[in-house]
Scaffold this motif. Structure first.
Motif, mmCIF file in Angstrom:
data_model
loop_
_atom_site.group_PDB
_atom_site.id
_atom_site.type_symbol
_atom_site.label_atom_id
_atom_site.label_comp_id
_atom_site.label_asym_id
_atom_site.label_seq_id
_atom_site.Cartn_x
_atom_site.Cartn_y
_atom_site.Cartn_z
ATOM 1 N N GLN A 119 0.835 -1.208 0.000
ATOM 2 C CA GLN A 119 0.000 0.000 0.000
ATOM 3 C C GLN A 119 0.867 1.255 0.000
ATOM 4 N N ASP A 120 1.874 1.258 0.874
ATOM 5 C CA ASP A 120 2.843 2.356 0.958
ATOM 6 C C ASP A 120 3.520 2.610 -0.375
ATOM 7 N N GLU A 121 4.047 1.549 -0.939
ATOM 8 C CA GLU A 121 4.818 1.690 -2.175
ATOM 9 C C GLU A 121 3.939 2.135 -3.329
ATOM 10 N N GLU A 122 2.778 1.507 -3.446
ATOM 11 C CA GLU A 122 1.943 1.780 -4.622
ATOM 12 C C GLU A 122 1.243 3.133 -4.541
ATOM 13 N N SER A 123 0.979 3.612 -3.329
ATOM 14 C CA SER A 123 0.286 4.911 -3.226
ATOM 15 C C SER A 123 1.267 6.077 -3.129
ATOM 16 N N ASP A 124 2.513 5.792 -2.707
ATOM 17 C CA ASP A 124 3.450 6.885 -2.460
ATOM 18 C C ASP A 124 4.743 6.761 -3.256
ATOM 19 N N LEU A 125 5.541 5.746 -2.940
ATOM 20 C CA LEU A 125 6.860 5.630 -3.554
ATOM 21 C C LEU A 125 6.801 5.483 -5.081
ATOM 22 N N PHE A 126 5.986 4.558 -5.582
ATOM 23 C CA PHE A 126 5.977 4.288 -7.017
ATOM 24 C C PHE A 126 5.549 5.493 -7.865
ATOM 25 N N PRO A 127 4.427 6.140 -7.510
ATOM 26 C CA PRO A 127 4.050 7.317 -8.319
ATOM 27 C C PRO A 127 5.120 8.414 -8.271
ATOM 28 N N ARG A 128 5.765 8.555 -7.123
ATOM 29 C CA ARG A 128 6.787 9.602 -6.997
ATOM 30 C C ARG A 128 8.031 9.253 -7.805
ATOM 31 N N LEU A 129 8.385 7.980 -7.839
ATOM 32 C CA LEU A 129 9.524 7.560 -8.674
ATOM 33 C C LEU A 129 9.223 7.830 -10.142
ATOM 34 N N ARG A 130 8.016 7.496 -10.563
ATOM 35 C CA ARG A 130 7.656 7.722 -11.972
ATOM 36 C C ARG A 130 7.688 9.210 -12.315
ATOM 37 N N ALA A 131 7.339 10.045 -11.357
ATOM 38 C CA ALA A 131 7.341 11.488 -11.608
ATOM 39 C C ALA A 131 8.761 12.058 -11.631
ATOM 40 N N ALA A 132 9.667 11.442 -10.857
ATOM 41 C CA ALA A 132 10.994 12.041 -10.658
ATOM 42 C C ALA A 132 12.098 11.420 -11.509
ATOM 43 N N VAL A 133 11.870 10.209 -12.017
ATOM 44 C CA VAL A 133 12.933 9.490 -12.727
ATOM 45 C C VAL A 133 12.579 9.365 -14.207
ATOM 46 N N ALA A 134 13.572 9.560 -15.056
ATOM 47 C CA ALA A 134 13.354 9.488 -16.512
ATOM 48 C C ALA A 134 12.824 8.112 -16.892
ATOM 49 N N ARG A 135 11.902 8.117 -17.847
ATOM 50 C CA ARG A 135 11.257 6.878 -18.294
ATOM 51 C C ARG A 135 12.283 5.800 -18.678
ATOM 52 N N GLU A 136 13.331 6.183 -19.443
ATOM 53 C CA GLU A 136 14.284 5.153 -19.885
ATOM 54 C C GLU A 136 15.051 4.563 -18.702
ATOM 55 N N GLU A 137 15.254 5.364 -17.671
ATOM 56 C CA GLU A 137 15.927 4.829 -16.477
ATOM 57 C C GLU A 137 15.008 3.832 -15.754
ATOM 58 N N LEU A 138 13.708 4.136 -15.720
ATOM 59 C CA LEU A 138 12.741 3.226 -15.077
ATOM 60 C C LEU A 138 12.657 1.902 -15.837
ATOM 61 N N VAL A 139 12.774 1.969 -17.169
ATOM 62 C CA VAL A 139 12.757 0.744 -17.989
ATOM 63 C C VAL A 139 14.046 -0.051 -17.750
ATOM 64 N N GLU A 140 15.167 0.666 -17.651
ATOM 65 C CA GLU A 140 16.454 0.030 -17.369
ATOM 66 C C GLU A 140 16.419 -0.649 -15.989
#
Length: 199
Positions: A119-140
């Motif tokens: 719940q923590d990760e999916e509501s907070d950490l994950f959306p924030r990572l997607r907002a802050a980290v470049a898409r190609e880095e997230l795919v990598e």
């Protein structure tokens, strides 16, 4: 960006898929249906899934959060302490027979801890990572996490509470030893393996 790139899974997709798989096993275990052997095997699979998932997150996801988010250190420490708690519970659960009253107790405790963590990760950490980290880095990162899960341990190795868990991928021996032991003992470490055992 070609259509192919836009459909590539990023690290959040990979970790969320892990979460769904783990949740499905928890739901089946909570129903208390099935033979004691099946329940023991499901517990083995969920432990292996969680250990691999945690090791991969600690190796790649939390370092990315520390780098990309202003409060990344705080988030990483919180998540790592939850992993450590879950790992201690899994260590206790690892050898218990489903007929033991502690089995359901520890299973309930593990389920609570992991659901809170998800719940923590999916509501907070994950959306924030997607907002802050470049898409190609997230795919990598998705590729790195997937590769890490192939060599990660499959059994809990709790660290002493007074120091954070060592990066278990830098000492890959644990993963190899675990996989050999699991193969010899016939312990299933994935739903696919469990499925094969039944046919």
């Amino acid at each position: 960006m070609s259509h192919h790139e836009s459909t590539e899974r990023d690290v959040v997709d990979v970790l969320t898929a892990d979460h769904r798989e783990v949740e499905a096993i928890f739901v089946e275990l909570e129903s208390r249906q099935g033979t004691p052997k099946r329940r023991r095997q499901l517990a083995d699979v969920v432990i292996a899934e969680l250990v691999r998932h945690s090791v991969a997150e600690e190796a790649y996801v939390y370092p990315a959060a520390r780098k990309a988010l202003p409060d990344g250190d705080r988030i990483a420490e919180h998540e790592i302490s939850e992993h450590a708690e879950a790992e201690r519970t899994m260590k206790e659960l690892e050898s218990l027979d489903p007929s033991d009253s502690r089995f359901d107790e520890l299973l309930a405790k593990l389920t609570r801890t992991i659901r809170h963590h998800v719940q923590d990760e999916e509501s907070d950490l994950f959306p924030r990572l997607r907002a802050a980290v470049a898409r190609e880095e997230l795919v990598e990162l998705a590729g790195k996490v997937t590769a890490a899960k192939k060599v990660a341990p499959t059994r809990p190795h709790p660290a002493a509470p007074d120091h954070p868990p060592a990066n278990k991928l830098l000492a890959p021996g644990a993963g190899l030893v675990d996989r050999m032991r699991d193969a010899l003992s016939g312990r299933p470490t994935s739903m696919a393996a469990l499925h094969e055992k039944q046919h």
